[in-house]
Design a protein around this motif. Structure first.
Motif, PDB file in Angstrom:
ATOM      1  N   GLU A   1       0.592  -1.167  -0.070  1.00 41.24           N
ATOM      2  CA  GLU A   1       0.002   0.087  -0.128  1.00 41.24           C
ATOM      3  C   GLU A   1       0.951   1.171   0.040  1.00 41.24           C
ATOM      4  OE1 GLU A   1      -3.964  -1.566   2.296  1.00 41.24           O
ATOM      5  OE2 GLU A   1      -2.124  -1.195   3.515  1.00 41.24           O
ATOM      6  N   LEU A   2       2.113   1.109   0.014  1.00 35.84           N
ATOM      7  CA  LEU A   2       3.236   2.159   0.166  1.00 35.84           C
ATOM      8  C   LEU A   2       3.834   2.558  -1.019  1.00 35.84           C
ATOM      9  CD1 LEU A   2       4.099   2.143   3.855  1.00 35.84           C
ATOM     10  CD2 LEU A   2       3.083   3.949   2.816  1.00 35.84           C
ATOM     11  N   ASN A   3       3.828   1.554  -1.951  1.00 33.96           N
ATOM     12  CA  ASN A   3       4.535   1.295  -3.234  1.00 33.96           C
ATOM     13  C   ASN A   3       4.098   1.542  -4.548  1.00 33.96           C
ATOM     14  OD1 ASN A   3       6.977   1.066  -1.559  1.00 33.96           O
ATOM     15  ND2 ASN A   3       6.573  -1.215  -1.557  1.00 33.96           N
ATOM     16  N   GLY A   4       4.500   1.957  -5.562  1.00 34.49           N
ATOM     17  CA  GLY A   4       3.921   2.118  -6.844  1.00 34.49           C
ATOM     18  C   GLY A   4       3.400   3.150  -7.304  1.00 34.49           C
ATOM     19  N   GLY A   5       3.644   4.121  -6.642  1.00 32.68           N
ATOM     20  CA  GLY A   5       3.001   5.375  -7.094  1.00 32.68           C
ATOM     21  C   GLY A   5       3.421   6.136  -8.278  1.00 32.68           C
ATOM     22  N   THR A   6       2.638   6.822  -9.113  1.00 31.79           N
ATOM     23  CA  THR A   6       3.000   7.298 -10.285  1.00 31.79           C
ATOM     24  C   THR A   6       2.940   9.139 -10.285  1.00 31.79           C
ATOM     25  OG1 THR A   6       0.986   7.006 -11.346  1.00 31.79           O
ATOM     26  CG2 THR A   6       2.560   5.197 -11.618  1.00 31.79           C
ATOM     27  N   PHE A   7       2.162   9.445  -9.278  1.00 35.23           N
ATOM     28  CA  PHE A   7       1.918  10.942  -9.153  1.00 35.23           C
ATOM     29  C   PHE A   7       1.473  11.136  -7.957  1.00 35.23           C
ATOM     30  CE2 PHE A   7      -0.439  15.065  -9.525  1.00 35.23           C
ATOM     31  CZ  PHE A   7       0.262  15.661 -10.318  1.00 35.23           C
ATOM     32  N   THR A   8       1.684  12.376  -7.279  1.00 41.35           N
ATOM     33  CA  THR A   8       1.177  12.434  -5.631  1.00 41.35           C
ATOM     34  C   THR A   8       0.406  13.700  -5.568  1.00 41.35           C
ATOM     35  OG1 THR A   8       3.085  11.150  -4.809  1.00 41.35           O
ATOM     36  CG2 THR A   8       1.983  12.948  -3.372  1.00 41.35           C
ATOM     37  N   ILE A   9      -0.568  13.738  -4.600  1.00 41.82           N
ATOM     38  CA  ILE A   9      -1.343  14.961  -4.356  1.00 41.82           C
ATOM     39  C   ILE A   9      -1.206  15.149  -2.778  1.00 41.82           C
ATOM     40  CG2 ILE A   9      -3.311  14.269  -5.926  1.00 41.82           C
ATOM     41  CD1 ILE A   9      -5.299  13.591  -3.565  1.00 41.82           C
ATOM     42  N   SER A  10      -1.109  16.311  -2.557  1.00 42.73           N
ATOM     43  CA  SER A  10      -1.289  16.886  -1.233  1.00 42.73           C
ATOM     44  C   SER A  10      -2.418  17.886  -0.932  1.00 42.73           C
ATOM     45  CB  SER A  10       0.096  17.598  -0.729  1.00 42.73           C
ATOM     46  OG  SER A  10       0.254  18.348   0.450  1.00 42.73           O
TER      47      SER A  10
ATOM     48  N   PRO B   1      10.997   9.145  -7.162  1.00 42.49           N
ATOM     49  CA  PRO B   1      11.493   9.797  -8.775  1.00 42.49           C
ATOM     50  C   PRO B   1      10.159  10.178  -9.262  1.00 42.49           C
ATOM     51  CG  PRO B   1      11.312   7.214  -8.744  1.00 42.49           C
ATOM     52  CD  PRO B   1      11.038   7.772  -7.321  1.00 42.49           C
ATOM     53  N   GLU B   2       8.926  10.472  -8.645  1.00 41.60           N
ATOM     54  CA  GLU B   2       7.764  10.706  -9.620  1.00 41.60           C
ATOM     55  C   GLU B   2       8.171  12.263 -10.228  1.00 41.60           C
ATOM     56  OE1 GLU B   2       4.420  10.853  -6.988  1.00 41.60           O
ATOM     57  OE2 GLU B   2       4.909   8.719  -6.426  1.00 41.60           O
ATOM     58  N   VAL B   3       7.502  12.512 -11.352  1.00 43.58           N
ATOM     59  CA  VAL B   3       7.762  13.806 -11.813  1.00 43.58           C
ATOM     60  C   VAL B   3       6.929  14.962 -11.330  1.00 43.58           C
ATOM     61  CG1 VAL B   3       7.627  14.923 -14.329  1.00 43.58           C
ATOM     62  CG2 VAL B   3       8.485  12.727 -13.940  1.00 43.58           C
ATOM     63  N   GLY B   4       5.586  14.515 -10.993  1.00 44.21           N
ATOM     64  CA  GLY B   4       4.888  15.905 -10.652  1.00 44.21           C
ATOM     65  C   GLY B   4       3.965  15.471  -9.166  1.00 44.21           C
ATOM     66  N   LEU B   5       3.677  16.758  -8.604  1.00 44.57           N
ATOM     67  CA  LEU B   5       2.967  16.779  -7.357  1.00 44.57           C
ATOM     68  C   LEU B   5       2.067  17.692  -7.366  1.00 44.57           C
ATOM     69  CD1 LEU B   5       4.252  15.904  -3.546  1.00 44.57           C
ATOM     70  CD2 LEU B   5       2.689  17.900  -4.190  1.00 44.57           C
ATOM     71  N   MET B   6       0.575  17.494  -7.060  1.00 45.17           N
ATOM     72  CA  MET B   6      -0.199  18.541  -6.871  1.00 45.17           C
ATOM     73  C   MET B   6      -0.839  18.817  -5.578  1.00 45.17           C
ATOM     74  SD  MET B   6      -3.425  19.765  -9.454  1.00 45.17           S
ATOM     75  CE  MET B   6      -2.658  19.849 -10.868  1.00 45.17           C
ATOM     76  N   ALA B   7      -0.625  20.099  -5.418  1.00 42.23           N
ATOM     77  CA  ALA B   7      -1.372  20.646  -3.820  1.00 42.23           C
ATOM     78  C   ALA B   7      -2.517  21.300  -3.942  1.00 42.23           C
ATOM     79  CB  ALA B   7      -0.249  21.246  -3.069  1.00 42.23           C
ATOM     80  N   PHE B   8      -3.467  20.943  -3.242  1.00 39.00           N
ATOM     81  CA  PHE B   8      -4.748  21.575  -3.062  1.00 39.00           C
ATOM     82  C   PHE B   8      -4.801  22.534  -1.775  1.00 39.00           C
ATOM     83  CE2 PHE B   8      -5.435  17.459  -4.932  1.00 39.00           C
ATOM     84  CZ  PHE B   8      -5.481  17.607  -6.365  1.00 39.00           C
ATOM     85  N   HIS B   9      -5.078  23.640  -2.052  1.00 41.35           N
ATOM     86  CA  HIS B   9      -5.238  24.587  -1.063  1.00 41.35           C
ATOM     87  C   HIS B   9      -6.646  25.266  -0.471  1.00 41.35           C
ATOM     88  CE1 HIS B   9      -0.996  24.455  -1.229  1.00 41.35           C
ATOM     89  NE2 HIS B   9      -0.909  24.827  -2.680  1.00 41.35           N
ATOM     90  N   LYS B  10      -6.653  26.047   0.513  1.00 46.84           N
ATOM     91  CA  LYS B  10      -7.831  26.250   0.994  1.00 46.84           C
ATOM     92  C   LYS B  10      -8.834  26.953  -0.171  1.00 46.84           C
ATOM     93  CE  LYS B  10      -7.990  29.842   3.805  1.00 46.84           C
ATOM     94  NZ  LYS B  10      -7.952  30.621   5.113  1.00 46.84           N
ATOM     95  N   THR B  11     -10.148  26.522   0.209  1.00 47.93           N
ATOM     96  CA  THR B  11     -11.298  27.086  -0.901  1.00 47.93           C
ATOM     97  C   THR B  11     -12.134  28.170   0.039  1.00 47.93           C
ATOM     98  OG1 THR B  11     -11.631  24.909  -1.761  1.00 47.93           O
ATOM     99  CG2 THR B  11     -13.216  26.478  -1.830  1.00 47.93           C
ATOM    100  N   LYS B  12     -11.899  29.355  -0.370  1.00 49.93           N
ATOM    101  CA  LYS B  12     -12.905  30.249   0.177  1.00 49.93           C
ATOM    102  C   LYS B  12     -13.655  31.332  -0.870  1.00 49.93           C
ATOM    103  CE  LYS B  12      -8.902  33.331   0.519  1.00 49.93           C
ATOM    104  NZ  LYS B  12      -8.152  34.224   1.586  1.00 49.93           N
ATOM    105  N   LYS B  13     -14.575  31.817  -0.199  1.00 50.49           N
ATOM    106  CA  LYS B  13     -15.479  32.598  -1.263  1.00 50.49           C
ATOM    107  C   LYS B  13     -14.859  33.864  -1.643  1.00 50.49           C
ATOM    108  CE  LYS B  13     -20.010  30.934   0.393  1.00 50.49           C
ATOM    109  NZ  LYS B  13     -21.327  31.202   0.880  1.00 50.49           N
TER     110      LYS B  13
END
Length: 398
Positions: A307-316, A333-345
């Protein structure tokens, strides 16, 4: 027989020895636990490959060793004169902590507090004993003879040096392994972070409708994060360079054919990244359910190596914590990581009118050796289009 540190996780090169369960001269049964080690991803136990007697122990707790290193030796054949006299009991180490459901970290916590874990009632799934159960047990017992049995014994908890007025946190275990991996990532891959914003209004309306609506699909909770993951998978399919790994030795960029999304998760012991496998074949509801399960297991320190191996892209997903922006370090050694920040009006312009919309900042960190800025913009724009128009995803799903 030599007992060596073997590869218990993809990409593992070394591990720190946390604790031994045996001493020199102990007799152990086949598959009995010998020691506990910490890699950059997980805590794991190494077991005896055969029945025998511990002959030599080569390293001490706290030592960091490489894969393939001999940790201890085991004598597996009896020599003349070794048989015990009749009536003398065979030496066996009583290890009740291995007859209950508990993570290695929780077991270690019990040992540090001299708690017989078999007497602790587990509150986790299937009766699994959690860290909180150990603390609850301690709070309900009279431990006058163990005045130090408190929460300060947790491996990464602050410890005050009263005489100097200095507070220290042990730099070992998972924290140390995370530091090594982050350093490797930062100094190997040239990091670039692209920032953008996405209008979450339509997606939040949809998730709320699924939760509160009537009919067969009414009452179905599907988190926004599940939509993020599906939108990323569809975007990665159209921009595969971000679902790849660079093999410098072979001088090739390997495009992954599967979409395994790592879920950066904060735990008491530090950051850990369980992997949600084969997102391309999962429904939104399945993504939500599996993501929840993996996150819970991460908090309980009960994830398996698989459950900890084999990732191809990561999110935060740091928005719930209040983050408005960041420049994350890649899960190399993944190429990309996307982070999602606070949602506000926020007030935004739509069709030349100022309206209030639910806006979220996002940041995409990528390896500039593999991808360029224009590609990151195109990839991010594709993701934004799916989130702002969630019905587009249903057309693309297979």
């Amino acid at each position: 027989m030599e007992v060596k540190l073997h590869d218990i996780g993809e990409g593992m090169h070394e591990a720190e020895i946390l604790n031994y369960f045996v001493d020199k001269g102990d007799r152990v049964q086949n598959d009995a636990p010998l020691l506990e080690v910490q890699t950059d991803k997980m805590t794991a136990e190494l077991t005896a490959p055969a029945e025998g007697i511990i002959e030599e122990i080569m390293f001490q707790p706290g030592d960091v060793i490489e894969v393939g290193t001999t940790i201890l030796t085991l004598r597996t054949e009896k020599k003349e004169g070794e048989r015990k006299s009749e009536g003398e009991p065979v030496q066996k180490r009583k290890s009740p902590i291995f007859r209950v459901k508990a993570s290695p970290h929780t077991r270690r916590l019990a040992r540090e507090h001299d708690v017989d874990i078999e007497k602790v009632e587990g509150s986790g799934k299937g009766g699994r004993i959690l860290d909180e159960d150990i603390f609850s047990y301690l709070e309900n017992k009279e431990y006058d003879e163990h005045p130090k049995a408190d929460r300060n014994a947790v491996s990464n908890a602050p410890v005050k040096e009263a005489e100097k007025g200095v507070e220290t946190i042990p730099f070992r275990g998972r924290r140390k392994q995370i530091a090594k991996k982050m350093t490797q990532s930062l100094y190997t891959a040239p990091h670039v972070t692209h920032f953008d914003e996405v209008d979450m209004t339509e997606l939040l309306n949809l998730t709320n409708h699924l939760k509160t609506g009537s009919g067969r699909m009414g009452g179905k909770k599907v988190s926004a994060a599940a939509f993020f993951i599906k939108a990323l998978q569809l975007s990665l399919k159209q921009h595969p360079v971000f679902n790849s790994k660079l093999d410098e030795e072979q001088e090739v960029i390997k495009i992954e054919q599967k979409y395994n999304i790592g879920l950066a998760t904060a735990t008491e012991e530090g950051l850990i990244v369980p992997v949600l496998k084969h997102v391309e074949s999962l429904s939104l509801l399945e993504i939500h359910q599996q993501m929840k399960t993996l996150t819970e297991k991460a908090q309980q320190n009960s994830l398996s190596a698989e459950e900890l191996n084999g990732g191809t892209f990561t999110i935060s997903n740091v928005g719930p914590l209040g983050s408005t922006g960041a420049t994350p370090i890649l899960n190399f050694p993944e190429v990309g990581l996307m982070a999602f920040h606070k949602t506000k009006k926020r007030p935004v312009v739509v069709d030349d009118e100022i309206v209030i919309r639910e806006m979220m900042n996002i940041s995409l960190t990528f390896d500039h050796r593999v991808a360029d800025g224009s590609q990151s913009v195109a990839f991010t724009n594709q993701f934004i289009e799916y989130i702002e128009n969630p019905h587009y995803m249903f057309v693309e799903m297979t």
